[in-house]
Design an enzyme around this catalytic site. Structure first.
Site, PDB file in Angstrom:
ATOM      1  CE1 TYR A  39      -0.927   6.701 -11.883  1.00 46.47           C
ATOM      2  CE2 TYR A  39      -2.929   7.624 -12.861  1.00 46.47           C
ATOM      3  CZ  TYR A  39      -2.275   6.603 -12.189  1.00 46.47           C
ATOM      4  OH  TYR A  39      -2.954   5.477 -11.834  1.00 46.47           O
ATOM      5  CE  LYS A  94      14.863   2.507  14.314  1.00 48.24           C
ATOM      6  NZ  LYS A  94      15.492   2.058  15.549  1.00 48.24           N
TER       7      LYS A  94
END
Length: 759
Positions: A39, A94
């Site tokens: 970051y 899925k």
């Protein structure tokens, strides 16, 4: 579905961390410096690079392996319009299938929006995050417009799996079924019961593959789509028939193919009986098919039947398609998934069903064998070859149609990369097999009256790993082949009792007699041993009729080694043999020795074994880092026994092989944890590196460890690899699996390559 299954499903989804997927970091994040890179302030630099060159988003982020599974919940399974939130478990599921079958990362996105225009705008707005879009459970006819408009607007693959997944899988099954019944695709009459997204896509793809449009009859809930119907939307109007029929019963008369994507129990036995000879019936309503498997097969014994269910043969399951299609598309950074890529997937699936099915697949389904035929027209979902079969076919089609932005140049490397993604093959064994294929050798199999050995022999021939020769009874082997619907494909069989002439047997015996006459063996004893598979197999290698010998499947290890020692003998520089196992661990290969031969070796034997192992490890292009193990560390134990023998062996190795990275004696935790060892024993030759070779002070410890690791499932074992023989002779574990036999054959071929090269 039984009530208990419903309860189990609820518990499955709520236990532990709710749901089925999570986000896992891919970079180190344990220190403050790591976080400063992940970051602020470090993350600003890749942002700047992407701003300068937008394509660098694939270089610095996960976009290239990230798919969005997007639904508005308007057509969820058979539940209908249940809303976006209620459809989330399906979308998570899925995502899980994408990951476990093809290592594709997924964010599931449920959008509470039914207006097609607004839904399209939402997807377009979030598309920069993703490498591909999988549309899911969006009702017809809106789904057609949504997909088409998004394909036009975006430069990443957009794929509505409810349409195309079913079409691709069923088309593969159709091609193979037509081959089995001997019918041509441009001559068959097809009835499609259902006019939703999947049915329309199936019909379109079948027509692309050669079915004539005038031979397709489609029905919706009101009957046949014919010229008298005035209630048809533009999508359905594409499939209007000119035939004077109205009902499903009328459509079925004389039909060659029935495709059901509708509701359960709408097809009767009488309808099946009215179809043409050798009918093909794909009844895919789920969980209740249009006609039950039992009713359909009892009505016609010449039928080829498929359903959407896993408890009957030939399950049409979309998981055979979408993970691998996206994998191939992502890997070449395709702009679309076009018709050519879909057709490539169809033919790849159809072709795979005709190939030999490996043992790990048959075991997964509790079957002895799986062979191409009316009960196996499409691959099984748990077949690990799907990713290395379908994905390359899709990627090649993308390149051929000029929609790939990142072409693949080395297809062998790509296939290895695909296998490594799932961990289905360790890089080491793939390297060994590749090396074997470059110069396959003649390998004699001693135990060919067993189906596992026959399957392994057939596999290594088909894959170009070896040229097998089987020792066994012709009739017994043929019975095995007939029972398992297999062919040998010109693999030679030698019956040692009938096919070896008296002259050759006497020559073999004389050669053995000359080797053993001063060790108590008479010519008659030598001649008698030429009726033993192990002696004959070793003799074939010794005389150059073969290059390697594999045995031990049905006999004790010692009984198999003895003939090899009598006929082939050991390398003069060591004059002893040892057994090594390769353990394929998550941290990489670990080489263990001696695990099979020497019970309580003297220091010199331990040292010689270490050198044999080091030479073998280097043959795999790995530099050995060797720890000689005991329960003591570096002379701490002052008595007698294995610590002293291990310590003496290390002294010999340091004296005679000063460049070898070996040290000891040491405990196993210090061997495998270089940082810990270096902190406490900074003087070792291994430094802070973890050992990748473990040498045991006795047979018990080595044998116990490899079997414990194997049974716990923490490592896969390859071996035992017999070290120290003059020629390539290798002995299986009793009752080895087909995969274990194949692995050892590959090692035997590589061993033979080196032996012959030295000549």
């Amino acid at each position: 579905m039984e009530k208990s299954v419903y309860q189990d499903a609820l518990w499955y989804h709520q236990k532990g961390r709710p749901g089925k997927i999570e986000v896992v970091p891919t970079k180190s994040h344990h220190t403050q410096y790591d976080l400063s890179l992940a970051y602020t302030p470090g993350v600003a630099q890749p942002c700047r690079e992407i701003e300068k060159n937008p394509e660098d988003i694939y270089k610095y982020t996960s976009k290239g392996n990230l798919v969005a599974v997007i639904s508005n919940g308007t057509a969820v399974l058979g539940l209908g319009d249940i809303g976006a939130a209620a459809g989330k478990p399906v979308m998570e599921g899925k995502g899980m299938l994408f990951k476990i079958f093809a290592d594709v990362d997924v964010f599931d996105i449920e959008v509470n929006e039914k207006d097609p225009d607004k839904l399209i705008e939402v997807v377009k707005a979030i598309a920069p995050t993703f490498g591909g879009i999988n549309l899911e459970d969006i009702k017809a006819p809106e789904c057609f417009e949504i997909e088409e408009r998004l394909k036009e607007a975006l430069d990443i693959p957009v794929f509505h799996d409810d349409q195309h997944g079913t079409a691709i899988i069923s088309a593969a099954g159709l091609i193979n079924a037509l081959e089995l019944v001997g019918k041509k695709i441009d001559q068959v009459k097809v009835v499609v019961n259902g006019a939703g997204a999947a049915a329309v896509s199936c019909a379109k793809l079948y027509i692309s593959l050669g079915v004539k449009k005038e031979n397709v009859v489609m029905l919706d809930s009101k009957g046949v789509l014919n010229t008298r119907r005035k209630d048809l939307n533009p999508v359905k109007q594409q499939f209007v028939t000119l035939r004077e029929i109205n009902t499903l019963g009328e459509a079925m008369v004389g039909a060659d193919v029935f495709l059901g994507l509708s509701v359960g129990n709408v097809v009767s036995k009488e309808m099946i009986k009215s179809m043409a000879d050798q009918p093909i019936v794909f009844a895919m309503a789920n969980p209740t098919p249009e006609i039950s498997y039992e009713d359909a097969t009892s009505a016609r014994d010449d039928i080829i039947m498929a359903t959407g269910r896993s408890d009957y043969p030939n399950q049409i399951n979309n998981v055979l398609g979408f993970p691998f299609i996206f994998r191939g598309a992502l890997d070449v950074r395709s702009k679309v998934i076009n018709e050519e890529m879909k057709i490539a997937a169809v033919h790849a699936l159809a072709g795979l069903a005709k190939k030999y099915v490996p043992e790990l697949v048959t075991k997964a389904y509790g079957m002895e064998s799986i062979v191409f035929g009316k009960d196996y027209i499409i691959p099984k979902p748990l077949d690990p070859r799907l990713i290395t079969t379908v994905s390359p076919a899709v990627a090649k089609a993308a390149m051929d149609t000029l929609v790939a932005r990142k072409p693949i140049t080395d297809w062998d490397d790509y296939e290895r990369e695909l296998g490594a993604r799932l961990g289905m093959e360790n890089k080491l064994i793939m390297t060994i097999c590749d090396k074997a294929k470059k110069a396959p050798k003649k390998v004699v199999f001693a135990d060919a009256n067993n189906i596992k050995v026959v399957r392994a022999a057939r596999f290594v021939k088909e894959q170009g790993i070896a040229h097998p020769i089987l020792l066994g009874d012709h009739m017994e082997i043929q019975h095995l082949l007939d029972e398992n619907k297999m062919e040998l494909n010109d693999i030679p069989i030698i019956d040692i009792y009938k096919d070896i002439s008296g002259e050759k047997r006497a020559a073999y015996a004389n050669l053995l007699f000359e080797k053993r006459k001063r060790k108590g063996m008479s010519f008659d004893e030598a001649l008698e041993k030429m009726y033993n598979h192990d002696y004959v197999g070793c003799m074939m290698v010794e005389t150059g009729e073969a290059d390697a010998f594999i045995s031990g499947f049905s006999r004790k290890y010692a009984d198999t080694i003895r003939p090899a020692l009598h006929v082939i003998g050991t390398k003069e520089e060591f004059n002893h043999i040892a057994g090594m196992y390769i353990m394929l661990t998550p941290k990489g290969p670990l080489f263990l020795a001696d695990t099979t031969v020497n019970s309580d070796p003297a220091p010199q034997i331990i040292a010689d074994t270490t050198v044999l192992v080091a030479n073998e490890v280097r043959r795999f292009k790995i530099e050995p880092r060797i720890a000689v193990l005991s329960y003591s560390n570096f002379g701490a134990f002052k008595g007698k026994g294995s610590p002293v023998r291990a310590s003496e062996a290390v002294k010999i190795l340091h004296r005679d092989y000063p460049d070898l990275m070996v040290d000891g004696e040491m405990q196993a935790n210090y061997a495998l944890n270089g940082a810990l060892r270096n902190k406490k024993f900074p003087f070792t030759k291994l430094g802070d590196q973890d050992a990748n070779v473990l040498i045991f002070p006795n047979l018990s410890s080595g044998n116990i460890l490899y079997k414990v690791l194997q049974e716990l499932g923490t490592a896969k074992a390859i071996g035992p690899i017999l070290l120290g023989m003059k020629k390539s002779i290798h002995v299986l574990q009793m009752e080895s699996s087909v995969r274990e036999i194949i692995n050892l054959v590959a090692i035997a071929v590589v061993d033979a390559q080196e032996t012959l090269h030295k000549k």
